[in-house]
Each structure stands twice: as C-alpha cells, then as structure tokens.
Enzyme design. Sequence first.
Site, PDB file in Angstrom:
ATOM      1  N   GLU A  32       3.235 -20.988 -66.783  1.00 46.47           N
ATOM      2  CA  GLU A  32       3.939 -19.729 -66.503  1.00 46.47           C
ATOM      3  C   GLU A  32       4.267 -19.067 -67.829  1.00 46.47           C
ATOM      4  O   GLU A  32       3.738 -19.458 -68.870  1.00 46.47           O
ATOM      5  CB  GLU A  32       5.193 -20.004 -65.669  1.00 46.47           C
ATOM      6  N   LYS A  70      15.984 -24.875 -62.389  1.00 45.14           N
ATOM      7  CA  LYS A  70      16.403 -23.735 -63.227  1.00 45.14           C
ATOM      8  C   LYS A  70      17.544 -24.180 -64.145  1.00 45.14           C
ATOM      9  O   LYS A  70      18.711 -23.834 -63.949  1.00 45.14           O
ATOM     10  CB  LYS A  70      16.780 -22.532 -62.346  1.00 45.14           C
ATOM     11  N   ARG A  76      32.385 -36.944 -74.242  1.00 43.90           N
ATOM     12  CA  ARG A  76      30.932 -36.927 -74.434  1.00 43.90           C
ATOM     13  C   ARG A  76      30.322 -38.307 -74.159  1.00 43.90           C
ATOM     14  O   ARG A  76      30.641 -39.286 -74.833  1.00 43.90           O
ATOM     15  CB  ARG A  76      30.602 -36.490 -75.865  1.00 43.90           C
ATOM     16  N   TYR A  83      21.249 -22.567 -63.541  1.00 44.43           N
ATOM     17  CA  TYR A  83      21.623 -21.163 -63.408  1.00 44.43           C
ATOM     18  C   TYR A  83      20.738 -20.461 -62.394  1.00 44.43           C
ATOM     19  O   TYR A  83      19.729 -21.007 -61.927  1.00 44.43           O
ATOM     20  CB  TYR A  83      21.602 -20.440 -64.762  1.00 44.43           C
ATOM     21  N   LEU A  96       8.641 -22.699 -62.526  1.00 46.12           N
ATOM     22  CA  LEU A  96       9.767 -22.322 -61.679  1.00 46.12           C
ATOM     23  C   LEU A  96       9.212 -21.639 -60.421  1.00 46.12           C
ATOM     24  O   LEU A  96       8.347 -20.766 -60.530  1.00 46.12           O
ATOM     25  CB  LEU A  96      10.673 -21.332 -62.430  1.00 46.12           C
ATOM     26  N   ARG A 134      17.222 -21.826 -53.842  1.00 47.98           N
ATOM     27  CA  ARG A 134      16.742 -22.383 -55.119  1.00 47.98           C
ATOM     28  C   ARG A 134      17.902 -23.009 -55.904  1.00 47.98           C
ATOM     29  O   ARG A 134      17.739 -24.055 -56.529  1.00 47.98           O
ATOM     30  CB  ARG A 134      16.024 -21.297 -55.932  1.00 47.98           C
ATOM     31  N   HIS A 158      26.371 -39.676 -72.319  1.00 46.87           N
ATOM     32  CA  HIS A 158      25.151 -39.167 -71.688  1.00 46.87           C
ATOM     33  C   HIS A 158      25.148 -39.360 -70.166  1.00 46.87           C
ATOM     34  O   HIS A 158      24.676 -38.517 -69.433  1.00 46.87           O
ATOM     35  CB  HIS A 158      23.914 -39.831 -72.297  1.00 46.87           C
TER      36      HIS A 158
HETATM   37  N1  PDD Z   1      13.820 -15.727 -65.214  1.00 46.69           N
HETATM   38  N2  PDD Z   1       9.696 -18.608 -64.679  1.00 46.69           N
HETATM   39  C1  PDD Z   1      10.754 -18.747 -65.503  1.00 46.69           C
HETATM   40  C2  PDD Z   1      10.707 -19.805 -66.551  1.00 46.69           C
HETATM   41  C3  PDD Z   1      11.872 -17.900 -65.359  1.00 46.69           C
HETATM   42  O1  PDD Z   1      12.937 -18.048 -66.168  1.00 46.69           O
HETATM   43  C4  PDD Z   1      11.860 -16.893 -64.354  1.00 46.69           C
HETATM   44  C5  PDD Z   1      13.033 -15.980 -64.123  1.00 46.69           C
HETATM   45  C6  PDD Z   1      10.732 -16.782 -63.521  1.00 46.69           C
HETATM   46  C7  PDD Z   1      10.653 -15.766 -62.421  1.00 46.69           C
HETATM   47  O2  PDD Z   1      11.528 -16.086 -61.351  1.00 46.69           O
HETATM   48  P1  PDD Z   1      12.129 -14.940 -60.406  1.00 46.69           P
HETATM   49  O3  PDD Z   1      10.997 -14.195 -59.844  1.00 46.69           O
HETATM   50  O4  PDD Z   1      12.904 -15.696 -59.399  1.00 46.69           O
HETATM   51  O5  PDD Z   1      12.994 -14.057 -61.307  1.00 46.69           O
HETATM   52  C8  PDD Z   1       9.676 -17.671 -63.700  1.00 46.69           C
HETATM   53  C9  PDD Z   1      15.089 -15.022 -65.039  1.00 46.69           C
HETATM   54  C10 PDD Z   1      14.903 -13.605 -64.653  1.00 46.69           C
HETATM   55  C11 PDD Z   1      15.930 -15.212 -66.292  1.00 46.69           C
HETATM   56  O6  PDD Z   1      15.788 -16.262 -66.911  1.00 46.69           O
HETATM   57  O7  PDD Z   1      16.725 -14.352 -66.618  1.00 46.69           O
END
Ligand code: PDD
Length: 284
Positions: free
Chosen positions: A176, A144, A97, A30, A200, A49, A99
């Site tokens: 993070e 992501k 289904r 996503y 991320l 990304r 894997h």
């Molecule tokens: N989240 N780390 C994680 C695990 C995240 O899910 C996000 C962003 C960030 C920050 O990334 P950015 O600056 O590109 O928003 C770091 C989004 C906002 C979400 O999950 O909705």
Amino acid sequence: MIYLNGQYMPIEEARIPVLDRGFIFGDGIYEYVPVFDRAPFRLHEHYTRLVNSLAAVQIPNPFTEAELAAVVHKLIAAHPWPNQGIYLHITRGVAPRDHSFPKNIKPTVFMMSNQLVLPTQMQIEEGLAVVTREDIRWLRCDVKSISLLGHCMLRNEATDQGCAEVIMLRDGFLTEASSSNVMVVRNGVVLCPPKDNLILPGISYNVVLELLNSHHIPHEVRPVSAAELHSADEVWITSSTKDVLAVTHMDGKPVGTGKPGPLFARVRALFLGLKAQLKAASHD
Ligand code: PDD
C-alpha cells in the site's frame, strides 16, 4: 474543543501523563473518520475497524458504537467547517514502564476534529507523483497502530523527492502507500491487493471495490507484482482524505500516458456520486 477521557476542553488544556504507554511504547491504536457536509462517512465501518484493531492488541474497547457516535457528533457541532476529519486515539493507558501489558488499567481516549482539506483541482486533473520503496514496516499492517515510524520514515523520503506519497513493495509485491491504499489498472482490469495482514483494510478501498462490483468494472483481488505495478496503465490511491486520486508519475517516470486515465475518471465520478447521494439522504 477536544475530547479527552470523558471531558471536553480546549486543546491547550489537555494533559497526558508521561508514563502513558502511547508516549512510552507507541502502544495504542487510532482511527480517522472523514466528515462531509457535517455527516460522518461510513461511521459504522470505522467503528468496526476500531473494534478489530483494539481486539488485535488486547486493549479494552472504551466505547459502544452509540457512545462513539455521540462524541463524534458533539465534536462536529463544535466546529465551523462542513468537511472535517475526526481523529480518534486510544492508548493502553498509564502504568510503570514494562513491556508486558499491565492488568486493570484504563485506556486513554483522545479525540479531535480538524478541517478536512479536500483534494485540489490540480491534484485531481494532474494526478500525484510518488516514489516506490521496500516496505520496512511490521507484519500487522491490518492493525491501525499509532506506531507509525516506518510510515513516517518512508513518507519523508517521498517528501524529500518532492513527491506526495510512497508506494511500498514487500518481497516483490505491492502492499500500500504510507497513508493510502493502492490499486493498479492493466489492460482494463483493476488489480486490488488482498486485504491481508500486510495492508490496512481501507474504508475507501472498500467503497471503490463496491463500486467496481456494482458497476461490473472488471477487477481482480489478488497479489500485484512489482512488474505489474511498474507497467501499469493507471495507478490509483484511495484514502479518507483523498477519496481516489490518480498517480501519474512514479520514480520520476510517467504512469501510462502521464495523465489520469479513463477508468480513474469513471471511478472518481462514481465515488463522488455516492457521497452526493449520502448528502441528499442526510438532508431528507
Ligand atoms: N490513513 N493505508 C494506510 C497505511 C493508512 O494510514 C490509511 C488511512 C489508508 C486508507 O484507509 P481509509 O480509506 O480508511 O482512510 C490505507 C488515514 C487517513 C491517516 O492516517 O490519517
């Protein structure tokens, strides 16, 4: 109005087959693109990304950058709010289904826009309270992925403690937060965890790093130890929905003075200045 597989429709009419691998395996990726004053912020970086996440898990990319931009602009135009958050969700598609990755199936593509609620004055002036926890997630946090159960379990522990976020540590080093990146200030130097497989690569993290560089604010990109996090003068979190916010309480104890610090105020002002410049440019 939402976008699903090439069509626009009310969200109530959207249907996904139960054998969609996003539903069965969490097999998808996503993006979340913030929109300020009706202009998407750093769309090119979000697209890059997205392409990297899709490639990492071998899902074919359904969009050129121009095609994605067209859907984003159509969704923005369909909603009344100046500030929006565009959520984009791509799964591997629908298959029996199994894997292993099935061959020749079409990815499912879903996009929606919601109102983007900016940080409150209280959050900016008082900062946030967080808890710290061991990072229990997988080792590809640079992707992501829509599989966010680890993130959700840890965030929920923060919520249960009345806190806004959870800051994670892996083997004694800062990674993070559950939906934001983290930076730490010690003795006037901003410490930024490296963008490796454990975090991320945040678009907002990159904006802050650019600002630190261009304004010659001392900083180091390197692993940050738990001891450095716990003895920080300032802690910041960055994300598309928060820009940059100060963390003022961690595990019930004040960070530094317990108030947002001077470097935070400077960097937040620079961040807002950059957004204002973009706004002016998009209205030219
Ligand atoms: N989240 N780390 C994680 C695990 C995240 O899910 C996000 C962003 C960030 C920050 O990334 P950015 O600056 O590109 O928003 C770091 C989004 C906002 C979400 O999950 O909705």
